[in-house]
Scaffold this active site. Structure first.
Site, PDB file in Angstrom:
ATOM      1  N   LYS A 124       0.869  -1.191   0.000  1.00  0.00           N
ATOM      2  CA  LYS A 124       0.000   0.000   0.000  1.00  0.00           C
ATOM      3  C   LYS A 124       0.894   1.225   0.000  1.00  0.00           C
ATOM      4  O   LYS A 124       2.028   1.171   0.473  1.00  0.00           O
ATOM      5  CB  LYS A 124      -0.880   0.014   1.256  1.00  0.00           C
ATOM      6  CG  LYS A 124      -2.112   0.879   1.133  1.00  0.00           C
ATOM      7  CD  LYS A 124      -3.246   0.117   0.457  1.00  0.00           C
ATOM      8  CE  LYS A 124      -4.418   0.997   0.122  1.00  0.00           C
ATOM      9  NZ  LYS A 124      -5.568   0.189  -0.349  1.00  0.00           N
ATOM     10  N   ASP A 164      -7.001   4.327  -4.621  1.00  0.00           N
ATOM     11  CA  ASP A 164      -7.667   4.148  -3.328  1.00  0.00           C
ATOM     12  C   ASP A 164      -8.311   5.510  -3.047  1.00  0.00           C
ATOM     13  O   ASP A 164      -8.551   6.290  -3.989  1.00  0.00           O
ATOM     14  CB  ASP A 164      -6.663   3.741  -2.232  1.00  0.00           C
ATOM     15  CG  ASP A 164      -7.352   3.234  -0.962  1.00  0.00           C
ATOM     16  OD1 ASP A 164      -7.838   2.100  -0.952  1.00  0.00           O
ATOM     17  OD2 ASP A 164      -7.434   3.994   0.033  1.00  0.00           O
ATOM     18  N   GLY A 235     -20.293   6.898   2.185  1.00  0.00           N
ATOM     19  CA  GLY A 235     -19.343   7.397   1.192  1.00  0.00           C
ATOM     20  C   GLY A 235     -20.097   7.826  -0.054  1.00  0.00           C
ATOM     21  O   GLY A 235     -21.305   7.539  -0.213  1.00  0.00           O
ATOM     22  N   PHE A 236     -19.401   8.540  -0.940  1.00  0.00           N
ATOM     23  CA  PHE A 236     -19.996   8.817  -2.255  1.00  0.00           C
ATOM     24  C   PHE A 236     -18.901   8.798  -3.312  1.00  0.00           C
ATOM     25  O   PHE A 236     -18.965   9.447  -4.341  1.00  0.00           O
ATOM     26  CB  PHE A 236     -20.780  10.142  -2.263  1.00  0.00           C
ATOM     27  CG  PHE A 236     -19.955  11.389  -1.989  1.00  0.00           C
ATOM     28  CD1 PHE A 236     -19.586  11.715  -0.697  1.00  0.00           C
ATOM     29  CD2 PHE A 236     -19.570  12.246  -3.024  1.00  0.00           C
ATOM     30  CE1 PHE A 236     -18.830  12.866  -0.438  1.00  0.00           C
ATOM     31  CE2 PHE A 236     -18.827  13.394  -2.779  1.00  0.00           C
ATOM     32  CZ  PHE A 236     -18.453  13.707  -1.479  1.00  0.00           C
ATOM     33  N   GLY A 237     -17.871   7.981  -3.021  1.00  0.00           N
ATOM     34  CA  GLY A 237     -16.736   7.876  -3.940  1.00  0.00           C
ATOM     35  C   GLY A 237     -16.861   6.691  -4.867  1.00  0.00           C
ATOM     36  O   GLY A 237     -17.961   6.209  -5.163  1.00  0.00           O
ATOM     37  N   ASN A 238     -15.704   6.213  -5.300  1.00  0.00           N
ATOM     38  CA  ASN A 238     -15.644   5.160  -6.302  1.00  0.00           C
ATOM     39  C   ASN A 238     -16.367   3.880  -5.862  1.00  0.00           C
ATOM     40  O   ASN A 238     -17.165   3.313  -6.611  1.00  0.00           O
ATOM     41  CB  ASN A 238     -14.164   4.874  -6.597  1.00  0.00           C
ATOM     42  CG  ASN A 238     -13.971   3.682  -7.488  1.00  0.00           C
ATOM     43  OD1 ASN A 238     -13.682   2.584  -7.019  1.00  0.00           O
ATOM     44  ND2 ASN A 238     -14.203   3.861  -8.765  1.00  0.00           N
ATOM     45  N   VAL A 239     -16.109   3.438  -4.645  1.00  0.00           N
ATOM     46  CA  VAL A 239     -16.677   2.166  -4.200  1.00  0.00           C
ATOM     47  C   VAL A 239     -18.189   2.302  -3.979  1.00  0.00           C
ATOM     48  O   VAL A 239     -18.974   1.434  -4.385  1.00  0.00           O
ATOM     49  CB  VAL A 239     -15.961   1.674  -2.920  1.00  0.00           C
ATOM     50  CG1 VAL A 239     -16.557   0.367  -2.438  1.00  0.00           C
ATOM     51  CG2 VAL A 239     -14.461   1.502  -3.178  1.00  0.00           C
ATOM     52  N   ALA A 240     -18.594   3.398  -3.345  1.00  0.00           N
ATOM     53  CA  ALA A 240     -20.019   3.647  -3.103  1.00  0.00           C
ATOM     54  C   ALA A 240     -20.776   3.689  -4.436  1.00  0.00           C
ATOM     55  O   ALA A 240     -21.880   3.139  -4.564  1.00  0.00           O
ATOM     56  CB  ALA A 240     -20.194   4.967  -2.351  1.00  0.00           C
ATOM     57  N   TRP A 241     -20.179   4.312  -5.430  1.00  0.00           N
ATOM     58  CA  TRP A 241     -20.784   4.439  -6.762  1.00  0.00           C
ATOM     59  C   TRP A 241     -21.012   3.072  -7.409  1.00  0.00           C
ATOM     60  O   TRP A 241     -22.103   2.765  -7.921  1.00  0.00           O
ATOM     61  CB  TRP A 241     -19.878   5.344  -7.613  1.00  0.00           C
ATOM     62  CG  TRP A 241     -20.155   5.381  -9.072  1.00  0.00           C
ATOM     63  CD1 TRP A 241     -21.184   6.032  -9.684  1.00  0.00           C
ATOM     64  CD2 TRP A 241     -19.367   4.748 -10.107  1.00  0.00           C
ATOM     65  NE1 TRP A 241     -21.088   5.841 -11.050  1.00  0.00           N
ATOM     66  CE2 TRP A 241     -19.989   5.076 -11.328  1.00  0.00           C
ATOM     67  CE3 TRP A 241     -18.207   3.976 -10.115  1.00  0.00           C
ATOM     68  CZ2 TRP A 241     -19.484   4.626 -12.556  1.00  0.00           C
ATOM     69  CZ3 TRP A 241     -17.708   3.528 -11.331  1.00  0.00           C
ATOM     70  CH2 TRP A 241     -18.351   3.856 -12.527  1.00  0.00           C
TER      71      TRP A 241
HETATM   72  P1  NDP Z   1     -12.893   7.707  -2.921  1.00  0.00           P
HETATM   73  O1  NDP Z   1     -11.875   8.743  -2.672  1.00  0.00           O
HETATM   74  O2  NDP Z   1     -13.442   7.540  -4.277  1.00  0.00           O
HETATM   75  O3  NDP Z   1     -14.106   7.896  -1.932  1.00  0.00           O
HETATM   76  C1  NDP Z   1     -13.951   7.893  -0.543  1.00  0.00           C
HETATM   77  C2  NDP Z   1     -15.273   8.286   0.026  1.00  0.00           C
HETATM   78  O4  NDP Z   1     -15.320   8.229   1.440  1.00  0.00           O
HETATM   79  C3  NDP Z   1     -15.592   9.679  -0.342  1.00  0.00           C
HETATM   80  O5  NDP Z   1     -16.963   9.792  -0.503  1.00  0.00           O
HETATM   81  C4  NDP Z   1     -15.074  10.413   0.886  1.00  0.00           C
HETATM   82  O6  NDP Z   1     -15.513  11.700   0.991  1.00  0.00           O
HETATM   83  C5  NDP Z   1     -15.618   9.550   1.939  1.00  0.00           C
HETATM   84  N1  NDP Z   1     -14.944   9.768   3.185  1.00  0.00           N
HETATM   85  C6  NDP Z   1     -13.636   9.922   3.424  1.00  0.00           C
HETATM   86  N2  NDP Z   1     -13.433  10.123   4.732  1.00  0.00           N
HETATM   87  C7  NDP Z   1     -14.662  10.080   5.290  1.00  0.00           C
HETATM   88  C8  NDP Z   1     -15.134  10.194   6.602  1.00  0.00           C
HETATM   89  N3  NDP Z   1     -14.289  10.421   7.609  1.00  0.00           N
HETATM   90  N4  NDP Z   1     -16.463  10.072   6.828  1.00  0.00           N
HETATM   91  C9  NDP Z   1     -17.332   9.840   5.833  1.00  0.00           C
HETATM   92  N5  NDP Z   1     -16.929   9.751   4.554  1.00  0.00           N
HETATM   93  C10 NDP Z   1     -15.626   9.850   4.304  1.00  0.00           C
HETATM   94  O7  NDP Z   1     -12.274   6.340  -2.399  1.00  0.00           O
HETATM   95  P2  NDP Z   1     -12.753   4.859  -2.678  1.00  0.00           P
HETATM   96  O8  NDP Z   1     -14.208   4.827  -2.943  1.00  0.00           O
HETATM   97  O9  NDP Z   1     -11.821   4.273  -3.650  1.00  0.00           O
HETATM   98  O10 NDP Z   1     -12.440   4.174  -1.273  1.00  0.00           O
HETATM   99  C11 NDP Z   1     -13.413   4.018  -0.241  1.00  0.00           C
HETATM  100  C12 NDP Z   1     -13.006   2.887   0.660  1.00  0.00           C
HETATM  101  O11 NDP Z   1     -12.921   1.669  -0.088  1.00  0.00           O
HETATM  102  C13 NDP Z   1     -11.644   3.031   1.336  1.00  0.00           C
HETATM  103  O12 NDP Z   1     -11.688   2.413   2.595  1.00  0.00           O
HETATM  104  C14 NDP Z   1     -10.735   2.227   0.424  1.00  0.00           C
HETATM  105  O13 NDP Z   1      -9.575   1.799   1.089  1.00  0.00           O
HETATM  106  C15 NDP Z   1     -11.648   1.073   0.079  1.00  0.00           C
HETATM  107  N6  NDP Z   1     -11.319   0.307  -1.117  1.00  0.00           N
HETATM  108  C16 NDP Z   1     -11.145   0.906  -2.321  1.00  0.00           C
HETATM  109  C17 NDP Z   1     -10.875   0.154  -3.435  1.00  0.00           C
HETATM  110  C18 NDP Z   1     -10.752   0.743  -4.796  1.00  0.00           C
HETATM  111  O14 NDP Z   1     -10.564  -0.013  -5.726  1.00  0.00           O
HETATM  112  N7  NDP Z   1     -10.849   2.038  -4.971  1.00  0.00           N
HETATM  113  C19 NDP Z   1     -10.714  -1.300  -3.345  1.00  0.00           C
HETATM  114  C20 NDP Z   1     -11.005  -1.843  -2.041  1.00  0.00           C
HETATM  115  C21 NDP Z   1     -11.277  -1.040  -0.986  1.00  0.00           C
HETATM  116  P3  NDP Z   1     -14.425  12.842   0.738  1.00  0.00           P
HETATM  117  O15 NDP Z   1     -13.508  12.377  -0.323  1.00  0.00           O
HETATM  118  O16 NDP Z   1     -15.296  13.929   0.309  1.00  0.00           O
HETATM  119  O17 NDP Z   1     -13.704  13.044   2.022  1.00  0.00           O
HETATM  120  O1  2IT Z   2      -7.882  -1.595  -0.970  1.00  0.00           O
HETATM  121  C1  2IT Z   2      -7.786  -2.063  -2.119  1.00  0.00           C
HETATM  122  O2  2IT Z   2      -7.922  -3.270  -2.348  1.00  0.00           O
HETATM  123  C2  2IT Z   2      -7.531  -1.143  -3.225  1.00  0.00           C
HETATM  124  N1  2IT Z   2      -7.459   0.049  -3.016  1.00  0.00           N
HETATM  125  C3  2IT Z   2      -7.322  -1.664  -4.617  1.00  0.00           C
HETATM  126  C4  2IT Z   2      -5.937  -2.210  -4.787  1.00  0.00           C
HETATM  127  C5  2IT Z   2      -5.553  -2.591  -6.177  1.00  0.00           C
HETATM  128  O3  2IT Z   2      -4.356  -2.864  -6.355  1.00  0.00           O
HETATM  129  O4  2IT Z   2      -6.386  -2.644  -7.077  1.00  0.00           O
END
Ligand code: NDP
Ligand code: 2IT
Length: 445
Positions: A124, A164, A235-241
């Protein structure tokens, strides 16, 4: 007991690294029986060798903003374990990033990657850089400066980063561009790449899709489906979407999203237009979810609260670590929630997990439920090696099969005498045994 001694020594050597110690403790606790049955693993020092990262690179990342002011951030890469394949794991850009958080994430990644059935080690990286409110040019300069140090230890068979929190396709593009320039090769050293330069179809959706497929497998055990279920997503990021898309497609009704400012409750549920709006909200470069309630007036914004107080059938935490605490878990149980599938890494606090497990609801830990993201990263690496590109259907089919296989591994190692499936235990044991056996085969290195 040997494990207690190992944990005490770890605490002594890593004072104050709360998240890291939390993650290691959770895994070691669930391995007790397995280790009693396999004393040779303990005797060979595998535990001590697995809980310490192979190496940590820390570096300075200086960059200039659009006004000519110089800023200095800190960059990291934790290369944790490469017993079953090259180091693999995402990069996080968030002001909260520190070594403890990256070590917890890297440690979890070892077991998650082992569960995918693909040859991927664990790692990581990231920086305490805050992408919020930065211009495109600032993001590019930061990513380029970050890569000037990091590129030296990366490679398609060595260490392959991805996205991430705070790192998506744009950031991967800027980092890959600099990597390519410095190394002189166009190879699959990153995953989550753009479609027309080596990226895989489905990778953006994969984590959320995978967490939903995993929940679907858990529900099947109870003879249930997503059809008509009310679902809370944080959340409203990549994973939530990705999760919102797949849950909606399977007939579930997603009624919440959240940000650091609070959560939105949308009693009508998300639909295609609202899911599309999530991308706009992300692109707006603010860290708030509140505007959703202006755009869709039936939705209510609840400031400073977690979405777990809403009465739902299924909860999917998809934001960040320790975002679901004991009180949240008690609310979910009280409201009859039947299933939690973790899209985020370690979103539930240890106290919340105790409440959840006590209630005997279906509960999948992130290392199993969110493994779909890194699994499709592994499939992207395969396509890069073959210099081929698979169709959307082919990638999705493989993803679904991988999530089913992970579910089966959890059942195999986590089924208790009364029939309850302890998914965290099953995931930890299955992932651990695969890596431990590889380490035993390869000697003390
Ligand atoms: P993003 O940056 O796309 O989204 C993160 C989301 O979480 C945003 O909506 C962010 O809001 C919100 N967030 C961050 N901090 C807080 C908080 N303290 N309280 C509430 N909301 C919060 O990231 P991802 O969607 O990629 O990642 C989300 C989770 O999934 C993480 O734990 C990540 O490690 C995990 N993950 C991601 C993977 C991937 O492929 N991307 C794979 C496996 C796990 P804001 O940005 O506005 O702060
Ligand atoms: O937490 C995770 O599994 C990720 N952020 C994705 C890692 C990856 O190499 O695709």
């Amino acid at each position: 007991m040997e494990l207690e001694k190992i944990m005490a020594e770890l605490e002594r050597r890593n004072p104050g690294e709360v998240e890291y110690l939390q993650a290691v403790h959770e895994v070691l606790e669930s391995l007790e029986d397995t280790l009693n049955e396999n004393p040779h693993i303990v005797e060979s020092g595998v535990i001590e060798r697995m809980i310490d990262p192979d190496r940590v690179l820390t570096f300075k990342v200086p960059w200039m903003d659009d006004n000519g002011k110089v800023h200095v951030n800190r960059g990291y890469r934790v290369q944790y374990n490469n017993a079953i394949g090259p180091y693999k794991g995402g990069i996080r850009f968030h002001p909260s990033v520190n070594l403890s958080i990256l070590k917890f994430l890297g440690f979890e990644q070892i077991f998650k990657n082992a569960l995918t059935t693909l040859p991927l080690g664990g790692g990581k990286g990231g920086s305490d850089f805050d992408p919020k409110g930065k211009s495109d040019a600032e993001i590019m300069r930061f990513c380029q400066s970050f890569m000037l140090e990091l590129w030296k230890i990366l490679g398609p068979d060595q260490d392959i980063p991805a996205g991430d929190i705070g790192v998506g396709a744009r950031e991967v593009g800027y980092m890959f561009g600099m990597y390519k320039k410095l190394s002189g090769v166009h190879v699959g050293t990153f995953t989550g790449k753009g479609r027309n330069w080596g990226g895989s179809l489905i990778r953006p959706e994969a984590t959320g899709f995978g967490a939903t497929y995993f929940a679907q497998e858990m529900l099947k055990v109870k003879g249930e489906t997503f059809e008509g279920k009310v679902v809370a997503i944080s959340g409203f990021g990549n994973v939530a979407w990705g999760a919102a898309q797949k849950v909606t497609e399977l007939g579930g009704k997603v009624v919440t999203l959240s940000g650091p400012d609070g959560y939105v409750y949308d009693p009508d549920g998300l639909d295609a237009e609202k899911i599309e709006y999530m991308l706009e909200l992300r692109a707006s470069n603010q860290d708030i979810v509140k505007p959703y309630s202006y755009e869709f007036p039936n939705a209510k914004f609840v400031e400073g609260k977690h979405p777990w107080e809403v009465k739902v059938d299924i909860a999917m935490p998809c934001a960040t670590q320790n975002e679901l605490n004991k009180e949240d878990a008690e609310n979910l149980v009280k409201n009859g929630c039947m299933c939690i599938s973790e899209g985020a890494n370690m979103p539930c606090t240890p106290e919340a997990i105790d409440v959840i497990m006590e209630s005997k609801m279906l509960y999948a830990p992130g290392k199993a439920a969110n493994a779909g993201g890194v699994a499709v990263s592994g499939l992207e690496m395969t396509q890069n090696s073959m210099k081929l590109s698979w169709t959307r259907e082919e990638v999705d089919e493989r993803l679904q099969q991988i999530m089913k296989d992970i579910h089966n591994a959890c059942v195999e190692h986590g089924k208790e005498e009364d029939g309850y499936i302890n998914y965290p235990k099953g995931a930890n044991i299955a992932g651990f045994l695969k890596v431990a056996n590889a380490m035993l085969d390869q000697g003390v290195i």
